[in-house]
Design a protein around this motif. Sequence first.
Motif, PDB file in Angstrom:
ATOM      1  N   LEU B  84       0.849  -1.193   0.000  1.00  0.00           N
ATOM      2  CA  LEU B  84       0.000   0.000   0.000  1.00  0.00           C
ATOM      3  C   LEU B  84       0.879   1.234   0.000  1.00  0.00           C
ATOM      4  N   PHE B  85       0.538   2.153  -0.838  1.00  0.00           N
ATOM      5  CA  PHE B  85       1.251   3.414  -0.841  1.00  0.00           C
ATOM      6  C   PHE B  85       0.344   4.458  -1.454  1.00  0.00           C
ATOM      7  N   PRO B  86       0.292   5.665  -0.855  1.00  0.00           N
ATOM      8  CA  PRO B  86      -0.614   6.673  -1.415  1.00  0.00           C
ATOM      9  C   PRO B  86      -0.161   7.084  -2.811  1.00  0.00           C
ATOM     10  N   LYS B  87      -1.143   7.157  -3.702  1.00  0.00           N
ATOM     11  CA  LYS B  87      -0.849   7.384  -5.108  1.00  0.00           C
ATOM     12  C   LYS B  87      -0.108   8.689  -5.335  1.00  0.00           C
ATOM     13  N   ASP B  88      -0.523   9.722  -4.638  1.00  0.00           N
ATOM     14  CA  ASP B  88       0.075  11.033  -4.914  1.00  0.00           C
ATOM     15  C   ASP B  88       1.471  11.185  -4.331  1.00  0.00           C
ATOM     16  N   MET B  89       1.910  10.213  -3.531  1.00  0.00           N
ATOM     17  CA  MET B  89       3.257  10.319  -2.985  1.00  0.00           C
ATOM     18  C   MET B  89       4.274   9.528  -3.801  1.00  0.00           C
ATOM     19  N   ILE B  90       3.818   8.891  -4.845  1.00  0.00           N
ATOM     20  CA  ILE B  90       4.736   8.063  -5.620  1.00  0.00           C
ATOM     21  C   ILE B  90       5.933   8.848  -6.157  1.00  0.00           C
ATOM     22  N   ALA B  92       7.609  11.097  -4.948  1.00  0.00           N
ATOM     23  CA  ALA B  92       8.616  11.311  -3.916  1.00  0.00           C
ATOM     24  C   ALA B  92       9.512  10.094  -3.752  1.00  0.00           C
ATOM     25  N   ILE B  93       8.935   8.937  -3.979  1.00  0.00           N
ATOM     26  CA  ILE B  93       9.650   7.726  -3.622  1.00  0.00           C
ATOM     27  C   ILE B  93      10.229   7.027  -4.842  1.00  0.00           C
ATOM     28  N   LEU B  94       9.745   7.427  -6.014  1.00  0.00           N
ATOM     29  CA  LEU B  94      10.100   6.712  -7.236  1.00  0.00           C
ATOM     30  C   LEU B  94      11.598   6.635  -7.505  1.00  0.00           C
ATOM     31  N   PRO B  95      12.330   7.773  -7.394  1.00  0.00           N
ATOM     32  CA  PRO B  95      13.766   7.693  -7.700  1.00  0.00           C
ATOM     33  C   PRO B  95      14.495   6.680  -6.821  1.00  0.00           C
ATOM     34  N   TYR B 120       2.962   0.836 -11.429  1.00  0.00           N
ATOM     35  CA  TYR B 120       2.400   0.819 -12.774  1.00  0.00           C
ATOM     36  C   TYR B 120       0.893   0.576 -12.704  1.00  0.00           C
ATOM     37  N   LEU B 121       0.494  -0.304 -11.796  1.00  0.00           N
ATOM     38  CA  LEU B 121      -0.922  -0.619 -11.693  1.00  0.00           C
ATOM     39  C   LEU B 121      -1.735   0.573 -11.222  1.00  0.00           C
ATOM     40  N   ILE B 122      -1.209   1.309 -10.240  1.00  0.00           N
ATOM     41  CA  ILE B 122      -2.044   2.382  -9.704  1.00  0.00           C
ATOM     42  C   ILE B 122      -1.832   3.705 -10.430  1.00  0.00           C
ATOM     43  N   ALA B 123      -0.685   3.921 -11.031  1.00  0.00           N
ATOM     44  CA  ALA B 123      -0.472   5.192 -11.727  1.00  0.00           C
ATOM     45  C   ALA B 123       0.435   4.983 -12.932  1.00  0.00           C
ATOM     46  N   PRO B 124      -0.105   4.440 -14.023  1.00  0.00           N
ATOM     47  CA  PRO B 124       0.729   4.046 -15.148  1.00  0.00           C
ATOM     48  C   PRO B 124       1.531   5.201 -15.756  1.00  0.00           C
ATOM     49  N   ASN B 125       0.988   6.411 -15.652  1.00  0.00           N
ATOM     50  CA  ASN B 125       1.683   7.499 -16.325  1.00  0.00           C
ATOM     51  C   ASN B 125       2.979   7.900 -15.640  1.00  0.00           C
ATOM     52  N   GLN B 126       3.033   7.630 -14.360  1.00  0.00           N
ATOM     53  CA  GLN B 126       4.210   8.095 -13.647  1.00  0.00           C
ATOM     54  C   GLN B 126       5.425   7.224 -13.872  1.00  0.00           C
ATOM     55  N   VAL B 127       5.228   6.024 -14.355  1.00  0.00           N
ATOM     56  CA  VAL B 127       6.394   5.170 -14.564  1.00  0.00           C
ATOM     57  C   VAL B 127       6.676   4.967 -16.044  1.00  0.00           C
ATOM     58  N   GLN B 128       6.067   5.829 -16.871  1.00  0.00           N
ATOM     59  CA  GLN B 128       6.254   5.640 -18.298  1.00  0.00           C
ATOM     60  C   GLN B 128       7.712   5.752 -18.730  1.00  0.00           C
ATOM     61  N   ARG B 952      -0.950  17.157 -13.625  1.00  0.00           N
ATOM     62  CA  ARG B 952       0.290  17.900 -13.675  1.00  0.00           C
ATOM     63  C   ARG B 952       1.441  16.965 -13.957  1.00  0.00           C
ATOM     64  N   GLN B 953       2.386  17.438 -14.740  1.00  0.00           N
ATOM     65  CA  GLN B 953       3.543  16.606 -15.040  1.00  0.00           C
ATOM     66  C   GLN B 953       4.694  17.520 -15.432  1.00  0.00           C
ATOM     67  N   ASN B 954       5.909  17.081 -15.121  1.00  0.00           N
ATOM     68  CA  ASN B 954       7.076  17.811 -15.579  1.00  0.00           C
ATOM     69  C   ASN B 954       7.573  17.215 -16.880  1.00  0.00           C
ATOM     70  N   LEU B 955       7.862  18.077 -17.826  1.00  0.00           N
ATOM     71  CA  LEU B 955       8.359  17.598 -19.109  1.00  0.00           C
ATOM     72  C   LEU B 955       9.769  18.125 -19.329  1.00  0.00           C
ATOM     73  N   LYS B 956      10.431  17.476 -20.267  1.00  0.00           N
ATOM     74  CA  LYS B 956      11.788  17.893 -20.596  1.00  0.00           C
ATOM     75  C   LYS B 956      11.729  19.181 -21.411  1.00  0.00           C
ATOM     76  N   LEU B 957      12.690  20.058 -21.193  1.00  0.00           N
ATOM     77  CA  LEU B 957      12.779  21.252 -22.019  1.00  0.00           C
ATOM     78  C   LEU B 957      13.765  20.996 -23.138  1.00  0.00           C
ATOM     79  N   ILE B 958      13.471  21.520 -24.288  1.00  0.00           N
ATOM     80  CA  ILE B 958      14.437  21.394 -25.373  1.00  0.00           C
ATOM     81  C   ILE B 958      15.441  22.529 -25.237  1.00  0.00           C
TER      82      ILE B 958
END
Lengths: 193, 1037
Positions: B84-90, B92-95, B120-128, B952-958
């Motif tokens: 179990l882990f709160p979705k919106d805190m992913i 923070a912990i992903l790296p 991936y199951l709970i928030a597929p976009n964050q681990v793309q 919300r998402q951070n994207l790479k800048l060119i």
Amino acid sequence: MIKAILIFNNHGKPRLSKFYEHYSEDTEQQIIRETFHLVSKRDENVCNFLEGGMLIGGSDNKLIYRHYATLYFVFCVDSSESELGILDLIQVFVETLDKCFENVCELDLIFHVDKVHHILSEMVMGGMVLETNMNEIITHVDAQNKMEKSEAGIAGAPARAVSAVKNMNLPEIPKNINIGDISIKVPNLPSFK
Amino acid sequence: MKEIMVRAIYCEMLGYEASFSYIHAIKLAQQGSAIEKRVGYLAVSLFLNESHDLLLLLVNTVLKDLQSTNLIEVCMALTVVSQLFPKDMIPAILPLVEEKLTNPKEIIRRKAVLALHKFYLIAPNQVQHIHSKFRKALCDKDPGVMTASLHIYLQLIKNPDSYKDLTGSFVAILRQVVGGKLPVDFNYHNVPAPWLQIQLLRILSLLGKDDQSTSELMYEVLDESLRRAEMNHNITYAILYECVKAIYTIYPKSELLEKAAKCIGNFVVSPKINLKYLGLKALTYVVQQDASLALQHQMTIIECLDHSDSIIKRETLEVLFRITNVKNVAVIVEKMLDFLKNVFMEPDILFLLYVGCFPLLSDTYSPNNEWFIQTMNVVFSLGGELMHPDIPNNFLRLLAQGFGSEEEEQQQLRVFAVDSYLTLLESDTAHLPQRFLQVISWALGEFSYLKDGLEPCKVTKLLAKLLDERNVTSESRSWILSAMAKLSAGPGAAALALQVSERYSSSLDTVLRQQALELLHLSQDPELHARFFHLWHVQVDSSLSFLDSFVSEALSQGAAPYKAPHQRQEELRQEKALSLEPYSISLPVSLSSCSITDRQSPTLLSMSSSLSGNSNELKAGSSTLKLEGVKRVWGKEGYLHQQDAVEEAAQVEEAATPALPLSPQQGGAESQQTHGDLTVVEQEKQKLASSLFVGLGSQNSTFLMGKSDSTSQQFRRKTRAADSTSSGVSERSSSSSHSSCSDFLHNNLLEDSQNSLNTQKIGVSNGTHEGPVTQSFQTTSKETSPFLDAGMVLVQPCSPQTELRDFVQPGSSGITQTSLRSQFPPELSQLPHSDISLLSSDHSLSLSACRAYRDDALLFVIILSNCSQSSTNGLSVQLDCKHIFETFSTLIQVEPHTQVTVAGSVSYRAVPGHTQTLQFTDKLFLTDFIRPLTLSTEEYGKLWLSFSQDVRQNLKLIQGEGDPLRATLSALKEQLQLHIVDIIGSEGIVACRLLPDSPCLLHCRIHGGSLAVWLRSPLLSLPDCLLYYCQKTLEEC
């Protein structure tokens, strides 16, 4: 994915329940009751699979169970798991318990709920099968136990002292009762007299 | 403390509330030593759930433990994260978790992979962005890590197209495993890593589905695993079963199919009950493709019908369902009802049964209407209150609307129903369940006038009698009363109605009382009665447009715009969640100052609702239109088809009878010793068998049905038409064939036009035909553009000999590009379009496709070219439209997806009498449906405020010369067809829309070294999908 793992006895008393999906407190209890109701009315010579109850997702989910003496081991899985595979996983789980507790019985599950959970968490993690090799599972659990013991040395020195005394005494007490010892000592006694 | 916690765990398990201990569990995990921490984590994972408030307190502990040098602490943290882990805190912990993928310890890598799987199951976009790391995990030197990564792939490959390249690796892994290359540790009962094998087989079957070239890669290894898995232990059966399933899922190969069929045979006849179950399950799977296998095992199936285990029985019935056809339906349903009477009442079996009867009848497979009504009567009286409420509802709908059959037949059905209900009511009604009573009263109220010589008075009398029964519930009473109201016009009925209404107008139940009074008025005033029942077909304005002025007024007076409940909830949730971002979003704040005075705005707000209302109407309109088309063009074909079916059925019948004497010998051998009168039993069984398996043949896929049908019942007509969307294009372009073809397309495409996939164009270029270029347009009356709304069929025979030669050469893909472009119709070449890509080809025909982007539609152009010297006849293109309709209407409009697959086939006759087909598939991406949305900054502001949900998402800048924001945005604009509304300083606003009309707004801002993007859209998953493409585009830059 494994949705839930339930162990209950022949009277439906839960002995272990682990849910990998969230259900409310009451629903969990109802699921256990419903599952027991479904499983307990089945004969010995019928197949080990049946469709899940309404609460846990109906016919999309399967209940796969094994019955050992007084306990039912039930895995509730969705369609992405292989039925026979899970059936053997239950076997592995029970064999592992048997090794860890030496002749596991219902009482072991009652008094060592935490240990059973630790073993389970080495096998299944977040609903996914993590490890299926019995020896590996035991190694991991043992490693954790060992670390706990060494750590207990720092925090609980007095407790350690007690257990050390126990451990020192225990081997000696049996020695005195040991027939081998007596048989040596007994012939000596009369010679003193 | 530890002991106490364990006891709390035990209490919770027994169902006693122990919420007071939750906080202590978290504290224990936070502060305790290893032994306490372990129990603390365990308690937390058992007590809390992902949305529990206290969980936030745990995040810091987990972070700390992940960084710990102690192996076991890291393991514990990873385990709790995957539980179990709160979705919106992913974020923070992903790296930290990612970093663990390179940990030297195998167990940590393995757990990290599973934790990522959970993410991936709970928030597929964050681990793309870490898909490449999954690949690395797959290639890990430790088999355990590899096994764990398969969990992820099994999930990912649900959408197989982007992973086809991995097929080779999976096959290689499986080959090594099967070949025993793994360490002995992995053996289980002398089988090398069985669970791993099972998983690999599942992945392969997903990959090879409907894909010949991929399937070819795996034939060999599948064959080998079939061979290696000797029958000796449970787990080998598990592997075998997966193998068989894989073989039947992937592109078929006859050799393997044979072996698999043999395997299934072994399963079915096995004395082990678990294997029998699996065998039957495999059969349900297989008979869809090859019903003859069921013929082989008919005796076993019949024995299973009488098995003591109800689960086995059920599975057997499931098999029978799938082989049901016009000849055996009566027998099968009879078996089903027996089952219901004897074993137990299970609502979903009943539902299954109903779903079974339904399509049979609507396809007029049932022997006759009488039979159907009678069966339904039995179902209703058996099912009683346990029944799924959909069943009576659907049944009534069927009675009311019919199922597309002849009007006369429909009337007949109703008369039958009325008849049977009357006889039922005349006998004892006490045992009838309430639901059935409701159905009866409704049907009598509606249709009793159909029966000649039936006085409404008589029906009313019966109903009144029913009303007085003691065990009738008040709900049923109100049904009965409304039925009486419908009938009360007749002369004799009025008096009776008066009597009844007098009694019930003093009832304590307010509903009953009201209905009684209504009945009273209606029965006394025949004029009112007539007027009232003519009002049935009232038009309802579902978009509530008449409220628009009210809404705009309220809004101009400062009322808050309406938000859908899910939006409100989402907002509440967001408020609660911990914000990781700097507080204010500057743009919306500045925009909020502009007041909403414009009268237009409410319509904008209600746009989506009115849209859905419109589309419903459209749908209704088009389906009636389409029906005509189906009748005209398909009436004949369908008729032909049925004739075929009958013929084939007859053949099989012949084939089945000689086969029968063989099978009873096997079955009979065992029972011969026990029973003297075996022959009688056997004969009965044989009879049963022949009645059950009659009419089985290759054609029977048309009769298939099962659970999956249940949802599509209402849309039956639609899907049927969609399934068979094909058009016969005669190459000679004779006017007659043309008109039918285009007419047909026209009808279909009308439906398309709302699904935004608009035009299907068939251009046939034929080398041998030397006539002038002919075009035929079919336009609808309302619209102006011929392309969009009519199915334009462009038959364009042209004959440059040079091209022909080019085409004949093998590997002509390069040439086709240019030559095809020259044939590209001028109307299309002006539009922006994608490259023409060769989809598939064989020796005489090549098929290419291209996507052209109109402002309001996506045109999918299929170009067929004949590359042989001979002429081709009987060309027909079949698009798998069912898929398209479903995906487009649901996925694009309701829930956007990143990509969908279009499949289809072309059949033609190169040699007379010999039909060949060419399969093709192509992908349509979400970006194909994205168009710029031109807005002014002010309009943008209003629109922004009207949506409430942010992604919300951070994207790479060119990084290049000039302004990085400008560069990035223009790159996105180029690739994704977005519209840049405005760029102010370090912020930019961008807008686009998803066809037909779903806006998506992006607000970008440079934040640190990256581009922070907020997206808002009325479609919930559109921002996610769009983000995926933004990320992809920027990665490529």
